[in-house]
Design an enzyme around this catalytic site. Structure first.
Site, PDB file in Angstrom:
ATOM      1  N   ARG A  90       0.852  -1.181   0.000  1.00 21.22           N
ATOM      2  CA  ARG A  90       0.000   0.000   0.000  1.00 21.22           C
ATOM      3  C   ARG A  90       0.891   1.235   0.000  1.00 21.22           C
ATOM      4  O   ARG A  90       2.102   1.140   0.133  1.00 21.22           O
ATOM      5  CB  ARG A  90      -0.993   0.018   1.179  1.00 21.22           C
ATOM      6  N   GLY A  91       0.250   2.364  -0.222  1.00 19.17           N
ATOM      7  CA  GLY A  91       0.985   3.597  -0.465  1.00 19.17           C
ATOM      8  C   GLY A  91       0.999   3.868  -1.950  1.00 19.17           C
ATOM      9  O   GLY A  91       1.345   2.995  -2.752  1.00 19.17           O
ATOM     10  N   ALA A  92       0.590   5.085  -2.340  1.00 17.61           N
ATOM     11  CA  ALA A  92       0.395   5.383  -3.764  1.00 17.61           C
ATOM     12  C   ALA A  92       1.620   5.071  -4.621  1.00 17.61           C
ATOM     13  O   ALA A  92       1.505   4.388  -5.645  1.00 17.61           O
ATOM     14  CB  ALA A  92      -0.038   6.841  -3.930  1.00 17.61           C
ATOM     15  N   GLN A 144      -2.281   2.289  10.126  1.00 18.32           N
ATOM     16  CA  GLN A 144      -0.991   2.401   9.435  1.00 18.32           C
ATOM     17  C   GLN A 144       0.015   3.209  10.246  1.00 18.32           C
ATOM     18  O   GLN A 144       1.216   2.936  10.199  1.00 18.32           O
ATOM     19  CB  GLN A 144      -1.183   3.041   8.052  1.00 18.32           C
ATOM     20  N   ASP A 165      -2.466  10.756  -2.249  1.00 18.97           N
ATOM     21  CA  ASP A 165      -2.794   9.740  -3.244  1.00 18.97           C
ATOM     22  C   ASP A 165      -3.205  10.358  -4.572  1.00 18.97           C
ATOM     23  O   ASP A 165      -3.117   9.703  -5.604  1.00 18.97           O
ATOM     24  CB  ASP A 165      -3.908   8.833  -2.717  1.00 18.97           C
ATOM     25  N   ASN A 171      -6.062  12.160   0.333  1.00 19.44           N
ATOM     26  CA  ASN A 171      -5.119  11.388   1.147  1.00 19.44           C
ATOM     27  C   ASN A 171      -5.922  10.550   2.129  1.00 19.44           C
ATOM     28  O   ASN A 171      -7.155  10.576   2.139  1.00 19.44           O
ATOM     29  CB  ASN A 171      -4.142  12.326   1.865  1.00 19.44           C
ATOM     30  N   LYS A 172      -5.223   9.804   2.951  1.00 18.65           N
ATOM     31  CA  LYS A 172      -5.865   8.894   3.891  1.00 18.65           C
ATOM     32  C   LYS A 172      -6.940   9.606   4.705  1.00 18.65           C
ATOM     33  O   LYS A 172      -6.770  10.744   5.125  1.00 18.65           O
ATOM     34  CB  LYS A 172      -4.814   8.298   4.822  1.00 18.65           C
TER      35      LYS A 172
END
EC number: 5.3.1.23
Length: 354
Positions: A58-60, A204, A245, A255-256
């Protein structure tokens, strides 16, 4: 002082979430950290798509890199005389990879990049795919290190910072975006204290960010997401530093989930707000955050912690994974191309309009 030469990368950049072995993609399974360090082996493009969807990776930036290698794996299952013919046969696999996470623009960007080089490739199209996938990873690492230096230069010595979600080596090819700025700031003795929000429901921040910082010998303090406003009011933090993202043409940033409320609280308390992301996260084709598709995940993710249910049966939940922070709440967007202060449509166009 903002020169990356001042950063000891042997100390601050040794975690790697993706490893291409030549015949498979090995992914550090981020669902099991911090207590189990285990890798998921992906030897098909569909396995990569599932790893992206299930948050094993995960993570763009990281999912964009994974998708590039997913194309290389898909190429093993087809025969074609040139890249254009291969692209037609690979398109279903590319579409499945793209559907794995719809909000992060890096995924679509990486796949479009693979399409572009394939369309121009000759009989050596398999080698072209492998080179391009590796280039995406190499360029991301270089961009992160440069952004770390640029972002750290904005931070006055002795500052406290708060970060959200995980934006470090685990979310990228290495070093990190927002966490890369924090690593650089610590290395240059600009940052005195790091706080990390836990980032419900996948935790996270609690599972990944503070673990990453611990590996680097950086002392980080975990807070409940709901404590962030009180922390800002206390005067212990001068910057909130987050990743992204997707960044729109007017500076609006997806974003998150929870990022938007941090930006509101930061503005109220006079705390600066920094977004750090590579230019591949910038989507100039999307005019504003209103046009971003926000991924919704299984409501059941809110019903427990660590596999233990904490909510009564029969309860409904709403589980958006991202939110959009308006550009006018952002003090600086940092990319490898430079710093965009007080981002708006004109400044974004000047930086990314070409």
């Amino acid at each position: 002082m903002n020169d990356s030469a001042h950063i000891d990368y042997a100390r601050y950049d040794h975690i790697r979430p993706l490893l291409w072995t030549g015949d498979a993609l090995e992914l550090l399974d981020q669902r099991k950290l911090p207590f189990v360090v285990e890798h998921v082996r992906c030897d098909t493009s569909d396995a990569v798509a599932e790893a992206i969807h299930s948050l094993a990776v995960r993570g763009a930036p990281a999912i964009g890199i994974a998708a590039g290698w997913g194309v290389a794996l898909a190429a093993r299952d087809i025969a074609a005389d040139d890249g254009n013919a291969a692209l037609q046969k690979l398109e279903p696999a590319l579409l499945r990879l793209n559907a794995a996470r719809p909000t992060a623009v890096n995924l679509a960007w990486a796949l479009m990049r693979m399409r572009r080089v394939l369309g121009a490739a000759g009989a050596d199209w398999r080698a072209v795919i492998a080179r391009e996938a590796q280039a995406i990873a190499d360029e991301d690492l270089a961009a992160n290190r440069h952004m770390g230096a640029l972002g750290a230069a904005l931070i006055a010595p002795g500052s406290g910072v708060l970060t959200h979600c995980n934006t470090g080596s685990l979310a990228t090819a290495g070093f990190g975006t927002a966490l890369g700025v924090i690593r650089a700031g610590m290395a240059q003795q600009r940052i005195a204290k790091v706080f990390a929000g836990e980032t419900r429901p996948w935790l996270q921040g609690a599972r990944l960010t503070v673990w990453e910082l611990q590996q680097d010998g950086i002392d980080a303090t975990l807070i409940a997401d709901s404590a962030a406003s009180h922390l800002m009011k206390s005067g212990l933090v001068q910057w909130v530093i987050v990743g992204a993202d997707r960044i729109c043409a007017n500076g609006d940033t997806a974003n998150k989930i929870g990022t938007y409320q941090l930006a509101i609280a930061a503005r109220h308390h006079g705390v600066k707000f920094m977004v750090v992301a590579p230019s591949s996260t910038v989507d100039m084709a999307t005019a504003s955050g209103d046009q971003i598709e926000i991924e919704q995940r299984d409501p059941g993710e809110l019903f427990g912690v660590g596999g233990v249910r904490t909510v009564a049966d029969g309860i409904h939940a709403w589980n958006p994974v991202f939110d959009v922070t308006p550009g006018d709440l952002i003090d600086a967007i940092v990319t490898e191309r430079g710093v965009i202060a007080q981002p708006d449509q004109a400044r974004m166009q000047a930086a990314f309009g070409n």
